[in-house]
Design a protein around this motif. Sequence first.
Motif, PDB file in Angstrom:
ATOM      1  N   LEU A 138      39.425  32.524  45.420  1.00 13.14           N
ATOM      2  CA  LEU A 138      40.171  31.698  44.466  1.00 13.14           C
ATOM      3  C   LEU A 138      41.439  31.196  45.134  1.00 13.14           C
ATOM      4  O   LEU A 138      42.283  31.986  45.552  1.00 13.14           O
ATOM      5  N   VAL A 140      44.762  29.515  44.386  1.00 12.95           N
ATOM      6  CA  VAL A 140      45.652  29.235  43.257  1.00 12.95           C
ATOM      7  C   VAL A 140      46.669  28.177  43.683  1.00 12.95           C
ATOM      8  O   VAL A 140      47.289  28.288  44.740  1.00 12.95           O
ATOM      9  N   ASP A 161      36.612  28.695  44.511  1.00 12.10           N
ATOM     10  CA  ASP A 161      37.104  28.159  43.247  1.00 12.10           C
ATOM     11  C   ASP A 161      38.564  27.732  43.448  1.00 12.10           C
ATOM     12  O   ASP A 161      39.283  28.297  44.272  1.00 12.10           O
ATOM     13  N   LEU A 163      42.265  26.701  41.324  1.00 14.14           N
ATOM     14  CA  LEU A 163      42.985  26.766  40.058  1.00 14.14           C
ATOM     15  C   LEU A 163      44.274  25.968  40.167  1.00 14.14           C
ATOM     16  O   LEU A 163      45.002  26.071  41.156  1.00 14.14           O
ATOM     17  N   ASP A 164      44.559  25.173  39.140  1.00 14.24           N
ATOM     18  CA  ASP A 164      45.805  24.410  39.098  1.00 14.24           C
ATOM     19  C   ASP A 164      46.037  23.925  37.667  1.00 14.24           C
ATOM     20  O   ASP A 164      45.136  23.952  36.840  1.00 14.24           O
ATOM     21  N   VAL A 169      42.772  19.291  40.239  1.00 16.95           N
ATOM     22  CA  VAL A 169      41.770  20.326  40.506  1.00 16.95           C
ATOM     23  C   VAL A 169      40.389  19.862  40.056  1.00 16.95           C
ATOM     24  O   VAL A 169      39.364  20.216  40.672  1.00 16.95           O
ATOM     25  N   ILE A 182      39.258  25.303  37.886  1.00 13.13           N
ATOM     26  CA  ILE A 182      39.811  26.097  36.787  1.00 13.13           C
ATOM     27  C   ILE A 182      41.210  25.543  36.514  1.00 13.13           C
ATOM     28  O   ILE A 182      42.081  25.588  37.386  1.00 13.13           O
ATOM     29  N   ARG A 183      41.409  25.027  35.329  1.00 11.40           N
ATOM     30  CA  ARG A 183      42.677  24.388  35.002  1.00 11.40           C
ATOM     31  C   ARG A 183      43.426  25.206  33.965  1.00 11.40           C
ATOM     32  O   ARG A 183      42.876  25.545  32.914  1.00 11.40           O
ATOM     33  N   PHE A 186      47.478  30.738  35.518  1.00  7.98           N
ATOM     34  CA  PHE A 186      46.825  31.857  36.200  1.00  7.98           C
ATOM     35  C   PHE A 186      47.050  33.172  35.468  1.00  7.98           C
ATOM     36  O   PHE A 186      46.087  33.929  35.243  1.00  7.98           O
ATOM     37  N   LEU A 189      44.730  33.210  32.402  1.00  4.35           N
ATOM     38  CA  LEU A 189      43.301  33.207  32.728  1.00  4.35           C
ATOM     39  C   LEU A 189      42.859  34.509  33.396  1.00  4.35           C
ATOM     40  O   LEU A 189      41.719  34.948  33.228  1.00  4.35           O
ATOM     41  N   LEU A 194      39.043  35.816  34.490  1.00  5.89           N
ATOM     42  CA  LEU A 194      38.926  35.920  35.942  1.00  5.89           C
ATOM     43  C   LEU A 194      39.037  37.354  36.441  1.00  5.89           C
ATOM     44  O   LEU A 194      39.011  37.588  37.650  1.00  5.89           O
TER      45      LEU A 194
END
Length: 373
Positions: A138, A140, A161, A163-164, A169, A182-183, A186, A189, A194
Amino acid sequence: MSRESAIPRTPEKPSRAETVAALRPRYQADLTRGTERFFEPRRTDCPWCGSTRLARRLLTKDRYQNKPGRFRLDTCRDCRHVFQNPRLNGDGLEFYYRDFYDGMGEIELGNVFAGRDKVYRRRAMFQEPSAEPPKTWLDVGTGHGHFPEVARTVFPDTRFDGLDFTAGVELAERTGRIDRAIRGSFPELAEERLAGSYDVVSMFHYLEHSTDPRAELRAARRALRPGGHLLIEVPDPECWFGRLFGRFWLPWLQPQHLHFVTVANLREELTALGFTVTAEEHREPSDTVDLLGAVWLALNAIAPPDDSPSLAKPPGRLRWLLRCAILLAGVPALVVATTLDRLLLKPLAGLGKMSNAYRVVARCDASAHSGPR
């Protein structure tokens, strides 16, 4: 009807001037009540250790998009944490991030990030070649996914993956740079969606943008499987150039960078969460553009960027000609700064406090805990 005329034409993209003109009404509406509403109340204590022994480190303006406002960084005299004070609130973050990474700034910044393949490949090679490749990773704060795209050449069988917060993203997923977009937040989520999902979590120049770095570290702990690794790279607030160049030091990046965590504080926090720090690097992550960045920001201070939607009206031709003349006169200084960065400062990176960034690799131990402190 000719064959050529039957082919639909691709609409021409609007020019920068047209784009700025279209964005101007929204920006002006946002600015009618001033910029003070974009900030939280000023803190009298350090957000990292709680000490009230604070000192001003920096007072500056937005030297990148030329948006109005004044931004202050304070230093804690006890733990040396540097932070924006007063800090931008949610509305302020939206206003100052707008059109920087996405929107009007998407192509320009995308080109900058896309040209760093060698840097991204070195970031990905954090473990011994004999180690088993991670199955899930992931990234980030992935932005448009340029790092995972390159890291995939090192680990072709790894699922990446990204995330942002921003729509970038989702663009990264559509273009195939990441496997899943993944929006969102963090810390939120990681709580359930996650939890325990990844062998590697990376945060490359992300932690300094977060409103609560400790919450991000706890989220990484929750998202990692036991034995997984956390990779962090951030600007080093103890770098000598930060004090030497002051507001013209590129990594301060105001108003976007909210927190600057010292390496000692980060190591202590990771240990408290149950991580074992396996590597600390200063030479490798240092992006040696300190002199070039200082000269460029100084030129921008003398002759600010021309038109922007935060200006009430476009600047006149005289101002545009003046900026062109100043930038042209500054070319020799830019060339000299670039040469010195590459030939003099780059070999010295890693010595003393010459590096403008550091990288930490930490292993998530099975006994690690992730509760708040």
